[in-house]
Design an enzyme around this catalytic site. Structure first.
Site, PDB file in Angstrom:
ATOM      1  N   ASP A  75       4.987  -5.730   9.055  1.00  0.00           N
ATOM      2  CA  ASP A  75       6.215  -5.500   9.969  1.00  0.00           C
ATOM      3  C   ASP A  75       6.346  -6.223  11.337  1.00  0.00           C
ATOM      4  O   ASP A  75       7.396  -6.685  11.657  1.00  0.00           O
ATOM      5  CB  ASP A  75       6.172  -3.805  10.327  1.00  0.00           C
ATOM      6  CG  ASP A  75       6.593  -3.409   8.971  1.00  0.00           C
ATOM      7  OD1 ASP A  75       6.890  -3.702   7.879  1.00  0.00           O
ATOM      8  OD2 ASP A  75       6.189  -1.972   8.983  1.00  0.00           O
ATOM      9  N   ASP A 103       1.110  -2.298  11.918  1.00  0.00           N
ATOM     10  CA  ASP A 103       1.404  -3.279  10.552  1.00  0.00           C
ATOM     11  C   ASP A 103       1.635  -4.672  11.000  1.00  0.00           C
ATOM     12  O   ASP A 103       2.715  -4.839  11.209  1.00  0.00           O
ATOM     13  CB  ASP A 103       2.691  -2.527   9.890  1.00  0.00           C
ATOM     14  CG  ASP A 103       2.467  -3.073   8.656  1.00  0.00           C
ATOM     15  OD1 ASP A 103       2.754  -2.069   7.338  1.00  0.00           O
ATOM     16  OD2 ASP A 103       2.815  -4.294   8.387  1.00  0.00           O
ATOM     17  N   THR A 134      -0.794   7.926  -0.991  1.00  0.00           N
ATOM     18  CA  THR A 134      -2.059   7.749  -1.646  1.00  0.00           C
ATOM     19  C   THR A 134      -2.981   6.664  -0.800  1.00  0.00           C
ATOM     20  O   THR A 134      -4.089   6.539  -1.032  1.00  0.00           O
ATOM     21  CB  THR A 134      -1.771   7.301  -3.106  1.00  0.00           C
ATOM     22  OG1 THR A 134      -1.660   5.820  -3.207  1.00  0.00           O
ATOM     23  CG2 THR A 134      -1.128   8.120  -3.906  1.00  0.00           C
ATOM     24  N   ARG A 139       1.021  -1.135   0.107  1.00  0.00           N
ATOM     25  CA  ARG A 139       0.068  -0.074   0.057  1.00  0.00           C
ATOM     26  C   ARG A 139       0.857   1.180   0.058  1.00  0.00           C
ATOM     27  O   ARG A 139       1.736   1.419   0.984  1.00  0.00           O
ATOM     28  CB  ARG A 139      -0.996  -0.118   1.121  1.00  0.00           C
ATOM     29  CG  ARG A 139      -2.214   0.843   0.956  1.00  0.00           C
ATOM     30  CD  ARG A 139      -3.092   0.527   2.275  1.00  0.00           C
ATOM     31  NE  ARG A 139      -2.558   1.256   3.395  1.00  0.00           N
ATOM     32  CZ  ARG A 139      -3.205   1.124   4.740  1.00  0.00           C
ATOM     33  NH1 ARG A 139      -4.435   0.862   4.618  1.00  0.00           N
ATOM     34  NH2 ARG A 139      -2.576   1.773   5.644  1.00  0.00           N
TER      35      ARG A 139
END
Ligand code: PRP
Length: 211
Positions: free
Chosen positions: A206, A203, A111, A107
């Protein structure tokens, strides 16, 4: 979101509530995150595979002839890289013959739109049960893109399984793909301005890979 879309199942289980607390906790280390996620993944996989079609077979027990069953569909697991890899083993534990396709997507931080970088699918997506897996459904852009891609390749029986979802992502994917059941372990409150799930778990990729 006023009501949960019809194609969405939020799995309720005490072990999911316990393990979701572990994966959400900022103080959980990589090992703890992985093992809690793996336990949730087993429950998600079990529910994602609940409606597998069966074929009747005859078999012989040590005592006599008996009726049995075998799966009447091929199963293809499609993790959305990277984080989706964390949910593959749970499916393969139940269906060791399942094939695995990969869709690489990240991602864009600015944006929040998905960027494709890789895809490799086994043959047979048109007739198999295709289980798309990704721990996170945030804006829904990645899942929507992956499902569109699989439909273009002929997939007609797709399910999407995730650990944690935001109302915005559920609405988007349900609106665009009402034919795709979504199985999730948690429906969170919302997205923040950076399109992170709130309260979320950060995340997943991660934290799972230690990056
Ligand atoms: C995360 C996550 C999903 C996606 C969800 O991936 O694993 O793929 O974002 O967001 P969306 O619903 O708004 O599209 P990320 O970009 O962090 O890549 P990674 O799997 O490599 O960590």
């Amino acid at each position: 979101m006023n009501r949960i879309p019809d194609n969405v199942t939020v799995i309720k289980h005490p072990l999911i509530l316990r393990d979701m607390s572990i994966v959400r906790d900022v103080n959980t280390d990589t090992a703890g995150f992985r093992s809690a996620l793996a336990r949730i993944a087993m429950i998600l996989a079990y529910h994602s595979l609940a409606e597998l079609p069966l074929k009747e077979i005859r078999l012989k027990t040590p005592i006599q002839q008996a009726k049995g069953h075998k799966l009447d569909t091929d199963v293809i697991v499609v993790p959305i890289l990277r984080a989706g890899l964390s949910l593959v083993d749970a499916i393969i534990n139940y269906v060791p013959e399942a094939k695995v396709g990969h869709i690489g997507m990240y991602r864009d931080e600015n944006t929040h739109e998905p960027v494709d970088y890789y895809s490799k699918l086994p043959p047979g997506v048109d007739s198999a049960l295709v289980l798309v897996v990704d721990p996170m459904l945030a804006t829904g852009g990645s899942a929507d893109d992956a499902i569109n891609f699989l439909k273009q390749k002929g997939a007609g029986n797709i399910r999407f399984t995730c650990l944690i979802s935001a109302p915005e992502g559920l609405e988007k994917v349900s609106r665009n793909h009402p034919d795709v059941p979504i199985i999730t372990a948690s429906l969170d409150e919302k997205l923040n301005d950076d399109a992170f799930i709130v309260p979320g778990l950060g995340d997943a990729g991660d934290r799972y890979f230690g990056t």
